[in-house]
Scaffold this motif. Structure first.
Motif, PDB file in Angstrom:
ATOM      1  N   UNK B 162       0.869  -1.176   0.000  1.00 21.91           N
ATOM      2  CA  UNK B 162       0.000   0.000   0.000  1.00 21.91           C
ATOM      3  C   UNK B 162       0.908   1.229   0.000  1.00 21.91           C
ATOM      4  N   UNK B 163       0.789   2.059  -1.011  1.00 22.73           N
ATOM      5  CA  UNK B 163       1.660   3.226  -1.115  1.00 22.73           C
ATOM      6  C   UNK B 163       1.141   4.403  -0.284  1.00 22.73           C
ATOM      7  N   UNK B 164      -0.101   4.289   0.171  1.00 21.85           N
ATOM      8  CA  UNK B 164      -0.654   5.343   1.019  1.00 21.85           C
ATOM      9  C   UNK B 164      -1.183   6.538   0.259  1.00 21.85           C
ATOM     10  N   UNK B 165      -1.539   6.335  -0.983  1.00 20.20           N
ATOM     11  CA  UNK B 165      -2.106   7.419  -1.780  1.00 20.20           C
ATOM     12  C   UNK B 165      -3.572   7.654  -1.360  1.00 20.20           C
ATOM     13  N   UNK B 166      -4.096   8.832  -1.661  1.00 14.41           N
ATOM     14  CA  UNK B 166      -5.494   9.108  -1.284  1.00 14.41           C
ATOM     15  C   UNK B 166      -6.464   8.062  -1.826  1.00 14.41           C
ATOM     16  N   UNK B 167      -6.206   7.600  -3.025  1.00 12.12           N
ATOM     17  CA  UNK B 167      -7.005   6.508  -3.577  1.00 12.12           C
ATOM     18  C   UNK B 167      -6.048   5.530  -4.234  1.00 12.12           C
ATOM     19  N   UNK B 168      -6.333   4.245  -4.094  1.00 12.12           N
ATOM     20  CA  UNK B 168      -5.322   3.267  -4.512  1.00 12.12           C
ATOM     21  C   UNK B 168      -5.944   1.887  -4.703  1.00 12.12           C
ATOM     22  N   UNK B 169      -5.531   1.244  -5.781  1.00 14.47           N
ATOM     23  CA  UNK B 169      -5.908  -0.157  -5.983  1.00 14.47           C
ATOM     24  C   UNK B 169      -4.870  -1.051  -5.299  1.00 14.47           C
ATOM     25  N   UNK B 170      -5.331  -2.023  -4.545  1.00 10.58           N
ATOM     26  CA  UNK B 170      -4.435  -3.009  -3.932  1.00 10.58           C
ATOM     27  C   UNK B 170      -4.866  -4.388  -4.421  1.00 10.58           C
ATOM     28  N   UNK B 171      -4.038  -5.041  -5.247  1.00 12.94           N
ATOM     29  CA  UNK B 171      -4.431  -6.378  -5.694  1.00 12.94           C
ATOM     30  C   UNK B 171      -4.475  -7.352  -4.506  1.00 12.94           C
ATOM     31  N   UNK B 172      -5.354  -8.308  -4.588  1.00 12.86           N
ATOM     32  CA  UNK B 172      -5.408  -9.337  -3.546  1.00 12.86           C
ATOM     33  C   UNK B 172      -4.696 -10.609  -4.010  1.00 12.86           C
ATOM     34  N   UNK B 173      -4.301 -10.635  -5.257  1.00 18.32           N
ATOM     35  CA  UNK B 173      -3.488 -11.739  -5.789  1.00 18.32           C
ATOM     36  C   UNK B 173      -2.359 -11.099  -6.595  1.00 18.32           C
ATOM     37  N   UNK B 174      -1.254 -11.823  -6.669  1.00 16.35           N
ATOM     38  CA  UNK B 174      -0.162 -11.337  -7.514  1.00 16.35           C
ATOM     39  C   UNK B 174      -0.559 -11.519  -8.983  1.00 16.35           C
ATOM     40  N   UNK B 175      -0.676 -10.440  -9.739  1.00  8.71           N
ATOM     41  CA  UNK B 175      -1.075 -10.595 -11.153  1.00  8.71           C
ATOM     42  C   UNK B 175      -0.149 -11.535 -11.914  1.00  8.71           C
ATOM     43  N   UNK B 176       1.102 -11.659 -11.454  1.00  9.98           N
ATOM     44  CA  UNK B 176       2.058 -12.493 -12.188  1.00  9.98           C
ATOM     45  C   UNK B 176       2.016 -13.953 -11.749  1.00  9.98           C
ATOM     46  N   UNK B 177       1.093 -14.266 -10.829  1.00  5.97           N
ATOM     47  CA  UNK B 177       0.777 -15.664 -10.552  1.00  5.97           C
ATOM     48  C   UNK B 177      -0.434 -16.087 -11.364  1.00  5.97           C
TER      49      UNK B 177
END
Lengths: 227, 430
Positions: B162-177
């Motif tokens: 989490x980069x701590x931006x005001x709005x942010x997407x956080x994947x729940x799975x590694x896209x590269x899996x």
């Protein structure tokens, strides 16, 4: 047969063939160089592509085998250079592209053609005189240039200094061609005086035929099954 | 009729720029130089560069370390801002950029058109239901973008940073899996908290020779193809409802406290052409020619090609970060094509990765605000990553040295061997 099995079969078959890997994919490393290096980077990438793009060199090697003296070599290489410069600069500038597998397949046929001609295939098997070599070299030069143009267009070139970038890439191609031709010309001319030259001539040109067929199959396979 | 005319003009003009972090390939080798492209425009074409002083944060995250991007790592090429960096150790890396807020003032028609075009349908609906469609708007907005890329083969957990931006997407799975055909769950955070019931758009850009899994494909994402010419890039997008995207775009980066600045690298010229032959063109090709005032409160006037008196105001005062010419104007422009998703009560959406390509998720969270001087506040975010169909990362690095995993030296050795064998055979025969 599954796609994977087919790929394995083709990959295994390719190992038996010489120089079948048309290593022409867009390299992210090259793109980095182009992004950061200005016009000189286009010269470098052009030269690198020519030196590593061995289908072009195989064809040129075949042409050199056929020639007798240095004057002839200069004449034919000049015609080839004019041919590929026309399509490389023209097609890139106009944004004309072809499928890279198809154009590389035609280039592969030019390698096959040269080996076949050098081995006297036209007289022996087709009972015909081979076409004017200077004209054929010019035509194949146009085709090779179109292949080089397709490659250049696969890079993100941007719009600034567009023509200068194309010309720089072309200059690089010429430099790469000269660099690669020096050892080829040296080996062929030195070997000519040896007793074993006849065997070397046949071996090298049979190799061109096999390489041409292999490259052609590889590209056609890539066209239908590649991604 | 007049209203319709202005609505049509607004439809063409009021398309803001979405920001994306893009790579040529998202599969990189360790310890090599690489470039991330910061696009501001559409996914296919960046319209302008982003000034470094506008960036509140630019970070790279890999192997548990968050590295602040140095200002010297940025450069510009045409209208793209480039981040040059060394990839470092193998792992799944994240890069993010967060920009400072700016504002834009729009009349009611322009604002409604912008909401519709950007897919901010909830606010549009709210305005309809609350009889606010006639209200003009002063919107404060900021953009926060992320990308996830794979270096080498080793997967690490940095993708969930989490980069701590005001709005942010956080994947729940590694896209590269994941591979083409799989689904990716992504949580949307607003100020660190899950954002429920938010519209999210997921779309992809197919590789040149990529393929999609047609039977699994979401209807809204089908039929995307591009033709890349050397000089210009023309993109065709088709959606199932037959809608074509607007033919031109326009961004409004506005009331900057420092007024309206122009650097030498930013040209100002754009024209807009509508399909129905109504031409709405305004040009300010060079700094000296355009009519924007440096004053934040003044109204720039746009001269129309037909020399009629139709001028429109969108009270822009920050640097106009766009360059349009007639070529641009002919390009379709779509911000909200693809899968239309909505976050659940936990702020989670599930995107079906129906095809090979570079995928992007985007959303604009826009709400009414009581903050003085503004009527609305929006936070924009995008997330990009690449999806392949499971041949492994090494098939997508596009190196000159290898293809299908076989190094070229194997072929060189094979060739020499073959020539050698042929030589000895012919020599012996002689």
């Amino acid at each position: 047969m599954t796609t994977l099995a087919k790929k394995k079969l083709v990959s295994s078959a390719l190992l038996l063939f010489p120089l079948l890997l048309a290593a022409h994919g867009v390299s992210s490393g090259d793109q980095e160089i182009l992004n950061n290096g200005g016009l000189l980077s286009y010269i470098y990438v052009g030269a690198k592509h020519m030196v590593t793009g061995y289908d072009h060199l195989l064809f040129l090697a075949g042409v050199i085998f056929y020639l007798q003296d240095f004057k002839d070599i200069v004449r034919f290489i000049t015609v080839f250079t004019i041919g590929h410069s026309i399509t490389l600069i023209g097609a890139t500038y106009l944004g004309i592209q072809a499928n890279e597998h198809l154009i590389d397949a035609v280039i592969a046929l030019s390698v096959l053609y040269k080996g076949f001609e050098n081995l006297g295939g036209f007289e022996k098997y087709l009972k015909n005189k081979s076409p004017n070599l200077l004209l054929m070299v010019f035509i194949f030069g146009l085709i090779h240039g179109f292949g080089l143009s397709t490659r250049l267009q696969s890079f993100e070139v941007g719009t600034s200094q567009f023509l200068s970038k194309i010309i720089s890439f072309n200059v690089g191609v010429e430099l790469g061609q000269i660099l690669a031709l020096i050892p080829i010309v040296f080996i062929i001319t030195k070997w000519k005086s040896k007793k074993s030259y006849g065997a070397f001539y046949k071996a090298a040109n049979f190799y061109l035929v096999i390489a041409g067929i292999g490259l052609f199959i590889y590209q056609i396979y890539g066209y239908f099954y590649g991604h | 009729m007049k209203k319709l005319f202005f609505a049509l003009i607004a439809f063409v003009l009021f398309t803001s720029h979405v920001m994306y972090l893009k790579l040529d390939t998202y599969f990189l080798e360790p310890d090599t130089s690489a470039t991330i492209n910061l696009f501001n425009g559409t996914f296919d074409k960046s319209e302008n560069v982003i000034d470094r002083d506008r960036m509140l944060d630019a970070s790279l995250v890999g192997n548990g370390n968050r590295i602040e991007v140095d200002g010297s790592q940025w450069s510009e090429k045409d209208s793209v801002t480039l981040l040059n960096f060394q990839t470092g150790e193998a792992g799944t890396w994240v890069a993010g950029v967060s920009t400072a807020s700016r504002s834009i003032e729009m009349d009611a028609i322009a604002f409604n058109t912008y909401l519709e075009h950007e897919g901010i349908l909830d606010m549009l609906d709210w305005r309809r239901k609350n009889d606010k469609l006639e209200d003009a708007a002063v919107e404060k907005y900021s953009k926060h973008v992320k990308t996830i890329f794979q270096v080498g083969d080793k997967r690490t957990n940095d993708w969930q940073t989490t980069l701590g931006y005001p709005i942010e997407f956080i994947p729940l799975d590694n896209p590269y899996d994941l591979n083409t055909g799989d689904s990716l769950r992504v949580k949307l955070l607003l100020n660190g908290q899950p954002l429920a019931n938010q519209l999210v758009y997921a779309n992809f850009k197919a590789p040149d020779e990529g393929h999609s899994h047609g039977d699994e494909q979401d209807s809204a994402t089908e039929h995307g193809h591009s033709h890349e010419g050397a000089d210009t890039e023309t993109v065709h997008e088709h959606t199932d409802n037959g809608e074509d995207s607007p033919t031109a775009d326009h961004s409004h980066d506005s009331i900057d406290e420092d007024g309206h600045s122009h650097d030498e690298e930013t040209e100002h010229g754009h024209s807009h052409e509508e399909k129905n032959n109504q031409t709405a063109e305004h040009s300010h090709d060079k700094e000296s020619e355009h009519g924007h005032s440096l004053d934040a409160k003044t109204e720039p006037e746009h001269r129309h090609a037909d020399e009629s008196e139709q001028s429109h105001s969108h009270q822009v005062a920050a640097e106009p970060e766009h360059t349009h010419d007639t070529t641009d104007a002919e390009e379709p422009h779509q911000h909200t094509s693809g899968q239309q998703l909505r976050t659940d009560t936990n702020g989670i959406v599930t995107a079906k990765l129906t095809a090979d390509g570079i995928w992007y998720l985007q959303t604009i969270h826009l709400v009414n605000t009581e903050e003085e001087g503004f009527t609305h506040e929006s936070n924009w975010t995008t997330l990009t990553f690449e999806v392949t169909h499971g041949h492994g990362a090494d098939t997508h690095t596009h190196t000159d040295e290898e293809e299908e995993g076989i190094p070229s030296y194997v072929y060189w050795i094979g060739s020499l061997l073959l020539v050698g064998i042929l030589f000895f055979w012919f020599n012996r025969k002689n």
